[in-house]
Design an enzyme around this catalytic site. Structure first.
Site, PDB file in Angstrom:
ATOM      1  N   GLU A  75       0.829  -1.201   0.000  1.00  7.55           N
ATOM      2  CA  GLU A  75       0.000   0.000   0.000  1.00  7.55           C
ATOM      3  C   GLU A  75       0.866   1.255   0.000  1.00  7.55           C
ATOM      4  OE1 GLU A  75      -3.537  -2.191   2.596  1.00  7.55           O
ATOM      5  OE2 GLU A  75      -2.140  -0.820   3.568  1.00  7.55           O
ATOM      6  N   ASP A 101     -10.758  -8.531  -1.349  1.00  6.28           N
ATOM      7  CA  ASP A 101     -11.273  -9.902  -1.386  1.00  6.28           C
ATOM      8  C   ASP A 101     -12.676  -9.933  -0.806  1.00  6.28           C
ATOM      9  OD1 ASP A 101     -10.559 -11.156   1.735  1.00  6.28           O
ATOM     10  OD2 ASP A 101      -9.504  -9.372   1.049  1.00  6.28           O
TER      11      ASP A 101
END
Length: 211
Positions: A13, A176
């Protein structure tokens, strides 16, 4: 907002954020590491060292909402813990002496709505665990049926900001979905295929905040 602090949990990230926002200037990105304690310590240090006008929690999150797909953006309107219980007199998820939910700053929310009108908006739940089982997902869904996303840091950063009176907002990219038993495959595919494209929403949001 003149100075914006950004907390993210993972090296992947941070790398994506630093491509958009190099070191220096009025935007500072820090890597917290995974989990609530790491996130809280990093937020506290960011406040002490940088004195930001607001703090964003940026990163990925899972979901158990049907139809919410990898790569979609969730603007977080409020956060809560799904793994806290401080005894009678407190709601499950509530740290004693704290509100049961940490509300996102209304000005930052308006910026997000303007910059990212396609984003879903709602509750983010945080706790110190990655996906465990369908049974655990069902427990969380019963606690917070309205939750859109689940992570391991957002509520902790929100709590630190609440304690310091600093405007807070979380922006989460869905990595997800837990509804079909393929969450590990989906998570791996996110980082291989769509992570960089998804994180462009962060740049759009920051351009609006910094106006």
């Amino acid at each position: 907002m003149k100075k914006v602090g950004i907390v993210c949990a993972m090296k992947e990230e941070l790398a994506l954020l630093q491509r958009e926002f190099p070191e220096g200037g009025d935007i500072r990105c820090v890597l917290s590491g995974i989990g609530k304690v790491n996130a809280a310590v990093s937020a506290e240090r960011l406040i002490t060292d940088f004195a930001p006008d607001c703090i964003l929690s940026i990163g990925v999150a899972g979901t158990f909402v049907e139809g919410l797909l990898e790569g979609e953006t969730v603007t977080v309107s409020r956060t809560a813990y799904h793994d806290v219980w401080c005894g009678f007199g407190n709601r499950f998820g509530q740290v004693e002496g704290m509100p049961p939910y940490f509300e996102s700053d209304p000005v930052l929310l308006q910026c997000a709505r303007k910059a990212l009108p396609e984003a879903r908006e709602g509750l983010l739940c945080s706790g110190d665990q990655f996906y465990i089982s369908r049974e655990e997902d069902e427990r969380q869904k019963k606690l917070y049926p309205e939750a859109l996303a689940v992570d391991m840091e957002g509520a902790a950063v929100a709590q630190v900001c609440h304690m310091h009176g600093i405007p807070f907002l979380a922006l989460k990219i869905i990595s997800d979905n837990h509804t079909d038993g393929r969450q590990a495959e989906r998570y791996e595919g996110f980082w291989k295929n769509i992570a960089e494209k998804s994180f462009h929403s962060v740049r759009t949001l920051l351009q609006e905040i910094m106006l």
